[in-house]
Design a protein around this motif. Structure first.
Motif, PDB file in Angstrom:
ATOM      1  N   PHE A  57       0.820  -1.214   0.000  1.00 13.68           N
ATOM      2  CA  PHE A  57       0.000   0.000   0.000  1.00 13.68           C
ATOM      3  C   PHE A  57       0.850   1.257   0.000  1.00 13.68           C
ATOM      4  N   TRP A  58       0.167   2.384  -0.186  1.00 14.10           N
ATOM      5  CA  TRP A  58       0.803   3.707  -0.244  1.00 14.10           C
ATOM      6  C   TRP A  58      -0.027   4.630   0.642  1.00 14.10           C
ATOM      7  N   HIS A  59       0.623   5.397   1.489  1.00 19.81           N
ATOM      8  CA  HIS A  59      -0.101   6.293   2.389  1.00 19.81           C
ATOM      9  C   HIS A  59       0.048   7.751   1.973  1.00 19.81           C
ATOM     10  N   VAL A  60      -1.098   8.418   1.895  1.00 17.96           N
ATOM     11  CA  VAL A  60      -1.152   9.855   1.614  1.00 17.96           C
ATOM     12  C   VAL A  60      -1.830  10.526   2.803  1.00 17.96           C
ATOM     13  N   GLY A  61      -1.171  11.533   3.384  1.00 15.49           N
ATOM     14  CA  GLY A  61      -1.721  12.238   4.537  1.00 15.49           C
ATOM     15  C   GLY A  61      -2.246  13.616   4.166  1.00 15.49           C
ATOM     16  N   ARG A  62      -2.639  14.347   5.182  1.00 17.33           N
ATOM     17  CA  ARG A  62      -3.214  15.687   4.989  1.00 17.33           C
ATOM     18  C   ARG A  62      -2.153  16.657   4.472  1.00 17.33           C
ATOM     19  N   GLU A  63      -2.494  17.389   3.426  1.00 14.51           N
ATOM     20  CA  GLU A  63      -1.607  18.429   2.894  1.00 14.51           C
ATOM     21  C   GLU A  63      -1.879  19.732   3.645  1.00 14.51           C
ATOM     22  N   VAL A  64      -0.840  20.316   4.213  1.00 15.02           N
ATOM     23  CA  VAL A  64      -1.008  21.593   4.906  1.00 15.02           C
ATOM     24  C   VAL A  64      -0.032  22.621   4.325  1.00 15.02           C
ATOM     25  N   GLU A  65      -0.464  23.868   4.305  1.00 12.20           N
ATOM     26  CA  GLU A  65       0.412  24.929   3.810  1.00 12.20           C
ATOM     27  C   GLU A  65       1.228  25.476   4.972  1.00 12.20           C
ATOM     28  N   GLY A  66       2.500  25.768   4.709  1.00 15.40           N
ATOM     29  CA  GLY A  66       3.357  26.345   5.737  1.00 15.40           C
ATOM     30  C   GLY A  66       3.715  25.339   6.821  1.00 15.40           C
ATOM     31  N   GLU A  67       3.989  25.871   7.999  1.00 10.21           N
ATOM     32  CA  GLU A  67       4.400  25.038   9.126  1.00 10.21           C
ATOM     33  C   GLU A  67       3.223  24.187   9.610  1.00 10.21           C
ATOM     34  N   PRO A  68       3.391  22.857   9.660  1.00 12.56           N
ATOM     35  CA  PRO A  68       2.261  22.024  10.110  1.00 12.56           C
ATOM     36  C   PRO A  68       1.935  22.275  11.579  1.00 12.56           C
ATOM     37  N   PRO A  69       0.636  22.295  11.941  1.00 10.46           N
ATOM     38  CA  PRO A  69       0.246  22.552  13.327  1.00 10.46           C
ATOM     39  C   PRO A  69       0.624  21.411  14.273  1.00 10.46           C
ATOM     40  N   TYR A  70       0.859  20.224  13.723  1.00 13.11           N
ATOM     41  CA  TYR A  70       1.267  19.061  14.519  1.00 13.11           C
ATOM     42  C   TYR A  70       2.438  18.384  13.815  1.00 13.11           C
ATOM     43  N   PRO A  71       3.422  17.892  14.568  1.00 15.62           N
ATOM     44  CA  PRO A  71       4.569  17.229  13.932  1.00 15.62           C
ATOM     45  C   PRO A  71       4.187  15.962  13.174  1.00 15.62           C
ATOM     46  N   GLN A  72       3.035  15.386  13.514  1.00 15.19           N
ATOM     47  CA  GLN A  72       2.598  14.162  12.828  1.00 15.19           C
ATOM     48  C   GLN A  72       2.208  14.415  11.374  1.00 15.19           C
ATOM     49  N   LEU A  73       1.907  15.668  11.024  1.00 14.43           N
ATOM     50  CA  LEU A  73       1.489  15.994   9.657  1.00 14.43           C
ATOM     51  C   LEU A  73       2.727  16.192   8.776  1.00 14.43           C
ATOM     52  N   THR A  74       3.427  15.098   8.548  1.00 17.57           N
ATOM     53  CA  THR A  74       4.673  15.139   7.789  1.00 17.57           C
ATOM     54  C   THR A  74       4.382  15.261   6.293  1.00 17.57           C
TER      55      THR A  74
END
Length: 310
Positions: free
Chosen positions: A96-113
């Motif tokens: 499988f392949w994992h795609v996470g949440r795309e965030v602009e700028g500095e992510p609010p949580y370190p988990q949002l890599t």
């Protein structure tokens, strides 16, 4: 349970109170429902399934460039034979392949890599992110209904999942070459997260465990999206909404000679949300069953159990 309940999502805008009651009752009884008239464009779904087929057809050495050792499979590629269901003896027959949440700028949580994208397929990013956003929105509508069913404000979940490390997982189950293998495509398990929304598969194999101990095949419902409760929501609701055991079995001929593709979307709480059973779900008949735990701590605990985090 002969089959999972069908929920008409068009009721969301027509008669929300009736919609909330139907959704809540469906989940309380089964933990699994099929969403119809959900508004996610079928062309978008077909495009995503087709491009995932192309993704997994890439050479093994190319795909493995996108595997992140020690990353717990959080982003990018996870090779065949890595994941194992909790308490199972044999690895699952899948990649499988994992795609996470795309965030602009500095992510609010370190988990949002940052996401990992295959440079061989530039259109993969565009098509998969469109599907991610559509399923994220659809999951939010289901949660609006569940909030009301659980005697909370309609917007209760909105600020608790909008920055969650939700994951879209294109999945490939290759043809079964060894018919005597003790492994199955996905061993019996419950999902870790809040809700799972599943598009595809075009092939049979998904089964849900009924309360009487029998396995119910989830037939391929044209155009429907399967949506089930995960362990995080089960904890929050003190077991009122059950996280139901399910599996993907090795199908009979001729389906066993073909690949199976599906794309689940795992909707998660924000990493700092504390999962503590709602007072509205605690009673004399149903005393508090779960202690409070941070959603990210719970996730890590479960990822260790299935072999994605060491």
């Amino acid at each position: 349970m002969k089959s999972i309940p069908h929920i008409d999502m068009s009721l969301y805008g027509k008669n929300f109170e009736a919609f909330a009651q139907t959704v809540g009752e469906g989940y309380e009884k089964n933990g699994f429902v099929a969403l119809t008239n959900h508004g996610v464009d079928q062309g978008l779904i077909d495009e995503a399934l087709d491009i995932c087929r192309d993704l997994f057809a890439l050479p093994e050495e190319v795909k493995k460039q996108y595997h992140i050792p020690g990353g717990g499979g959080a982003r990018g590629y996870t090779p065949f034979g890595t994941e194992i269901a909790k308490d199972a003896k044999h690895v699952d027959l899948k990649e499988f392949w994992h795609v996470g949440r795309e965030v602009e700028g500095e992510p609010p949580y370190p988990q949002l890599t940052p996401n990992v994208w295959p440079k061989e397929m530039p259109e993969f990013k565009t098509k998969i992110l469109r599907l991610y956003e559509a399923l994220d929105d659809l999951g939010m509508q289901v949660l609006d209904a569940l909030a009301v069913y659980l005697k909370q404000p309609r917007e209760y979940f909105r600020d608790k999942v909008q920055l969650g490390n939700s994951i879209l997982r294109p999945l490939h189950y290759p043809p079964i070459i060894d018919e005597g293998t003790p492994s199955v495509r996905a061993g019996a398990h419950e999902d870790i997260n809040v809700l799972t929304l599943l598009i595809g598969s075009r092939e049979p194999g998904l089964e849900v465990l009924a309360k009487d101990g029998s396995w119910i095949p989830v037939t391929i419902i044209e155009g429907a999206i399967i949506c089930n409760v995960g362990d995080m929501l089960q904890r929050l609701t003190n077991g009122v909404l059950p996280s139901t055991t399910h599996r993907v079995v090795n199908p009979p001929a001729p389906f066993n000679s073909k690949s199976r593709y599906s794309i689940p979307f795992f909707l998660h709480f924000n990493p700092d949300f504390v999962i503590d059973p709602l007072e509205s779900c605690i009673s004399d008949d149903n005393p508090k069953r779960f202690e409070a735990i941070g959603s990210h701590d719970f996730l890590l605990e479960r990822l260790r159990e299935i072999g994605l985090v060491k």
